[in-house]
Every structure is written in structure tokens, then in C-alpha cells.
Design a protein around this motif. Sequence first.
Motif, short mmCIF file in Angstrom:
data_model
loop_
_atom_site.label_atom_id
_atom_site.label_comp_id
_atom_site.label_asym_id
_atom_site.label_seq_id
_atom_site.Cartn_x
_atom_site.Cartn_y
_atom_site.Cartn_z
N GLU A 42 3.90 -0.84 13.95
CA GLU A 42 3.70 -2.03 13.14
C GLU A 42 2.56 -2.90 13.70
OE1 GLU A 42 7.16 -4.21 12.11
OE2 GLU A 42 5.99 -5.73 11.04
N ARG A 71 -0.67 -3.99 11.65
CA ARG A 71 -1.08 -5.38 11.43
C ARG A 71 -2.50 -5.59 11.94
NH1 ARG A 71 2.74 -7.40 8.38
NH2 ARG A 71 4.82 -6.70 8.97
N GLY A 105 -4.72 -4.89 9.39
CA GLY A 105 -4.61 -5.73 8.20
C GLY A 105 -3.54 -5.30 7.21
N THR A 106 -2.63 -4.38 7.58
CA THR A 106 -1.61 -3.98 6.62
C THR A 106 -0.51 -5.05 6.56
OG1 THR A 106 -0.29 -2.78 8.23
CG2 THR A 106 -1.97 -1.52 7.05
N LYS A 107 0.18 -5.09 5.42
CA LYS A 107 1.23 -6.10 5.24
C LYS A 107 2.54 -5.41 4.82
CE LYS A 107 -1.58 -10.07 4.43
NZ LYS A 107 -2.88 -9.46 4.64
N GLY A 108 3.64 -6.18 4.87
CA GLY A 108 4.92 -5.65 4.36
C GLY A 108 5.64 -4.82 5.40
N GLY A 154 3.97 -1.19 5.51
CA GLY A 154 2.53 -1.11 5.25
C GLY A 154 1.80 -0.23 6.26
N TRP A 155 2.29 -0.25 7.51
CA TRP A 155 1.65 0.51 8.59
C TRP A 155 1.60 2.01 8.33
CZ3 TRP A 155 5.55 3.64 10.41
CH2 TRP A 155 6.86 3.18 10.26
#
Length: 550
Positions: A313, A317, A320-323, A326-327
Motif C-alpha cells: 500500500e 500511495r 498516487g494510487t487511491k482506495g 488501488g495498489w
Amino acid sequence: MTESKLSTFDRQDGRLVIAHILFAFGALLIGGIAGMLQGMVKGGTITLPANIGYYELLTAHGVLMALIFTTYFIVGFLYSGVSQTLGGKLLPLARKLGWIGYILMSIGTVIGVIVILLGKASVLYTFYAPMKASPYFYIALALVVIGSWLSGFGIFYQYRHWRKNNSGKLSPLFAYMSVITMLLWQIATIGVALEVVVQLIPWSFGWVDTINVVLSRTLFWFFGHPLVYFWLLPAYICWYVIIPKIIGGKIFSDSLARMSFILFLLFSIPVGFHHQLMEPGISHFWKYLQVVLTFMVVIPSLMTAFSLFATFELYGRSKGTKGLFGWVKVLPWKDVRFFAPFMGMLIFIPAGAGGLINASNQMNAVVHNTLWVTGHFHLTVATSVALTFFGIVYWLIPVVTGRTLTPKMNRLGIIQTLIWCVGMFLMSGSMHTVGLLGSPRRTAYNTYDDHPDAIMWIPYHVAMAIGGIILFIGVILIIYNIISLMRAPKGETQYPIGEVSDASEPTPKFLENWKLWITIAVILIVIAYTIPFIDLIGNTTPGSPGYVTW
Ligand code: HAS
Ligand code: HEM
Ligand code: CU
């Protein structure tokens, strides 16, 4: 030491490492042939020639896969990381111990395999008494264990030397984890060494007539359970230390990683009774206590799962991934060095859940001695651990032989991983299911006079056989990949050692206080085992003579 020096692996050390890796995969190849044949026999698709017994094959498979493939790979892998992180080179004595260990283990393996193939030791890899093998089988096993001890001493020696010259500094995480893995091994093997030297060898030579069966099984499982963590911890080293570097991320927390390894040292030994829950001769109280401790040893695996999610995670992050998930999108799916161990992790979730079922007393009564258990360990050791080991060779062989991984080999590696997953889904999936329907483990093809239950099992056994054939294709492909890696283009490959995240707290010193941890480990063992051993030794039930059941 300069950066460029660090990235070139010491050539002499490289030879020691590669000798272990190649031996390991030789064992995987022979063990794989036996595995496929077993699956086909059980599926009713072939019958073995009269001079090859089913149990002869199954013993060869269990010994070569579970004891030889794993131990050689582990010693080679740990030596590579210890050489890399503790000074960039092995001390002459450490290297010498590694080679003497290798030679002793190899003599033991060759004698053991010959005795098995001569049909004199079809006692399976757990060699339970009162089945009695040729004494040379037990002597062969003793040589393998002694060899592995010497390798362990080499690792301890290198570590002690490093600490003397770097006083006050935190040891590298890889080396610290290697020391725990080998400490666990040294303590655990005391049980099986006693069983083999004091009970099995004198009895199989005929110097004594009978054997105390429950005592021998208890000594075996004193060793047999920590054995499974001896296989697992090197895979965890890869997950904690190597994978963060390969994905371009950071190790979530150095202290958490060390703490989880300490918990394995403390709790993996006093739990052997969870393999003996259905056995008479051990009182309920001690079984109960060891089941509680079994649930304690689950905690470091949960910590590991947490820490891996955190690493993934944090990396996501940073991109720039979210949720929540997202990773998943940014992980390097096309890199076999990541993909193979990752599939190992993913499969470890159901594999570990199966372990929790096994450890629960009432449910153990349902699954014990069925193919469910065989399904459980083909997920844990034969997939989570084996796939991680496969993933390691794609960078380890290039590092130690001064070569590079080509895109073509990377692609073949991804295909190999997928083949293994599909084969294992079929084989282990049907083992789990048919196990719940009551089909026993450790049996050749049998319809029990066309009993309706046995007829119902047949389709699952056929699916198992198909899975086994697919897996064997996977074995051939990994062997092909290894041969290609040995002949890959020359070049420099970096040993991927992860760095700890900046946000993580400094590691407390007490985690490296060996006296403290070894003392607690010994106290727990004494609490869990002393009274049961006194009971077993004082038991007046007559011992058993030996039987050759095959
Ligand atoms: Fe076991 C029998 C209980 C783990 C191997 N086991 C065996 C045998 C073998 C074996 C070889 O209590 C058969 C021996 C024989 O021949 O008779 N086992 C457990 C328990 C655990 C466990 C409680 N076993 C292992 C491991 C093995 C192994 C590891 C090899 C490597 N086992 C038993 C019991 C028996 C048994 C009974 C006896 C059965 C009988 O009756 O005979 C635990 O250690 C498991 C804890 C694991 C977890 C999973 C944590 C998940 C992680 C992955 C995270 C994934 C990520 C990726 C981050 C709780 C760390 C996620 C990504 C996404 C996108 C989602
Ligand atoms: C047992 C197949 C790979 C470890 C078995 C059995 C089958 C099998 C059918 C059950 C026999 C029975 O209970 O009657 C295969 C195939 C493989 C494979 C087809 C891949 C080609 C592995 C690997 C490991 C492993 C990689 C460990 C690293 C074991 C062990 C047993 C076993 C420890 C138990 C032996 C016993 O009960 O004494 N295998 N296996 N297998 N396998 Fe595998
Ligand atoms: Cu266990």
C-alpha cells in the motif's frame, strides 16, 4: 566497501551457493517424477511394474521434496544473503563449514535414495515406528542432519564475527533472519536426532528388540512441526527483505519483521502435539496446551500478512494510487521475480486457513489422515514456499554466476508460475474436497470392493492425477529455466536487498538479545514437553517389535 564491489558477488561463495541450488532442483526433478506417478496410480490410470512399490515411490517423493529440495535450497539461499550482507564475502571457516556440510548431506542423500530404491526403507518421510527400515536409511538421514548443522554453524560464525567488528550496530535484516531460521533448526533437530540415534538405529540393527512407539512419534513431531517453519521462514525472508526492493518500495518496519521471527523461534517448537491429536498415550491437557500455543504461532504469520499489505500500500500511495486496493494496479505483474512469490503469498491465505482448521481438535478428527491434509501441505510447502523459491532463482542464479535475466526467460518464468498454479488448483483442490469425503491419504488405488464411497472418490482422484501431470510439466519447465539461467548472457545483476521505510521507528536493541530469546524458547519447550516425556518414558506398555509392512 564501494557500491560497485558490493554488486559483484564473491565468486567462491557463488560456487557454494550454486552447488546447493542445483542439487535442490535435481531432487525436485526426481521427486516430481515420483509425484506424478503417485497421482496417476491413485487416479487408477496406471499400475506400477511389480518391482516398484507405491510406498517406495511415496517415500522417495516425501524425502526428496520435503527434506532434500527444501534443505539444500534453504542453505544455499541463506549463505548467499549472509555473504552479501555480512561483509560481502564469507570468512574462510564459514565457507569451509558450508562445503563440509554440503558433502555430508550429499553422501547422506545418495545413501538414503539408494536404500529407498532398493525397497529397504518404504517407511515414508515421517519414518514412523513400528515400521522398520534398513539401519542405513536412518544413518543416511543422520548424515543429512549433521551436514545441515555444520552449515548452520558457518552462518552463526559469520554473524558473530560481523557483530564483533561492528559493535553497537544493528545487524542486517537478512542475516538476522537467517540466524533465527538456523537456530530454530538446531533446536528442532535435537528431537529427531534423539529419536534416530537412541531409538531407531539400535532397534533397526537388532541391538534392542522393541521400541516405544508413542515416544518415537512424539520426538519426531517435536522436530516435524518446526520443520515446516524451517521451510517457511526463508520464503518470509524473500517476502520481507527482497520483494520490497523488487517492486521499488520499502520494508514497512524492521522491528515488526524481527519481532515476527522471534515469535516463530518461541512458539514453533512446543506445538508438535497438533499432529498427534488423534493419538492415544498423551493426555488431553497437554494436547490442549499445545493447541493454544499453535494458535500463538499463527500470530507472526498474521503480522507478516499485515506488513506485506502495508509495504504494497505504501508503494501504491507513493505512485498516487487511491482506495483500499488501488495498489494492485501498480505492482510489477510482468516481473517473475515478483509474480512467482506473490502467487505464493496469495495461496498462503487459503493454505493457512486450512492449517487453522487442522489445529482445531474437533475438526482434526474429521480431516486427520485424509487427503485434506495432503492438500493442505501441497498449498503451504509445495506452492507458497516452492513458488517463492522458484521466484528467487530468477535473480539468485544471475547474481551468483555473473549473468543477467533475459526477457524471454522472464516470460517463461511467468508461464511456469501459471502452470504451477493451475496444476495445484486441480490437484490440491481435489485433495481437499475428497479428503472431506473421507478419502484416506497414503494409499494406492483401491475401490474397497466397490464400496459406494470409494466409487464416489474416483472422479476427484482422476482430477488429482491430471493436476499432477500439469505440475510435472511445471517441474520440467523450471528445470529448463534453470539450465537457461546457467547459460544466460554475462552481465552484472544486483542482489536485491530492500531498505526500511523512513517513517519506521528505530529497532529496539533487545530484539538482538539472544540469551533472552533462547531462554524463553527453552522455558516454553520445557513447560510443554517435560511431563509428557516423563509419562511416555515411564509408560509400562510393552514396546513394539519392528514390522516390514511392504
Ligand atoms: Fe500445517 C499438517 C496446522 C502452516 C506444512 N502441515 C501439516 C503437514 C505439513 C504441513 C507438511 O494443527 C503434514 C505432516 C504429515 O505428513 O503428517 N499448519 C498448521 C497451522 C499453520 C500451518 C495452524 N503447515 C503450515 C506451513 C507448512 C505446513 C507454513 C509448510 C510450509 N498443519 C497443521 C496441523 C497439521 C498440519 C494441525 C496436522 C494435521 C493432521 O491431522 O495430520 C499456520 O502456521 C498457518 C498460518 C498462516 C496464516 C496465513 C497468513 C497469510 C499470509 C499471506 C499474506 C498475503 C498477501 C498477499 C499479503 C494465518 C502471510 C495478498 C494480496 C491480495 C491481492 C489479497
Ligand atoms: C505426497 C503429488 C510436489 C511434498 C504427495 C501425494 C501426491 C503428490 C499424489 C499423495 C500420496 C498419498 O498420500 O498417497 C505431487 C506432485 C507434485 C508434488 C504431482 C509436483 C510435481 C511436491 C512438492 C513437495 C511435496 C514440491 C514439497 C516441497 C509432499 C509430501 C507428501 C506428498 C511431504 C507426503 C508424503 C507422505 O504422506 O508420506 N504428493 N507432489 N510434493 N508430497 Fe507431493
Ligand atoms: Cu504442524
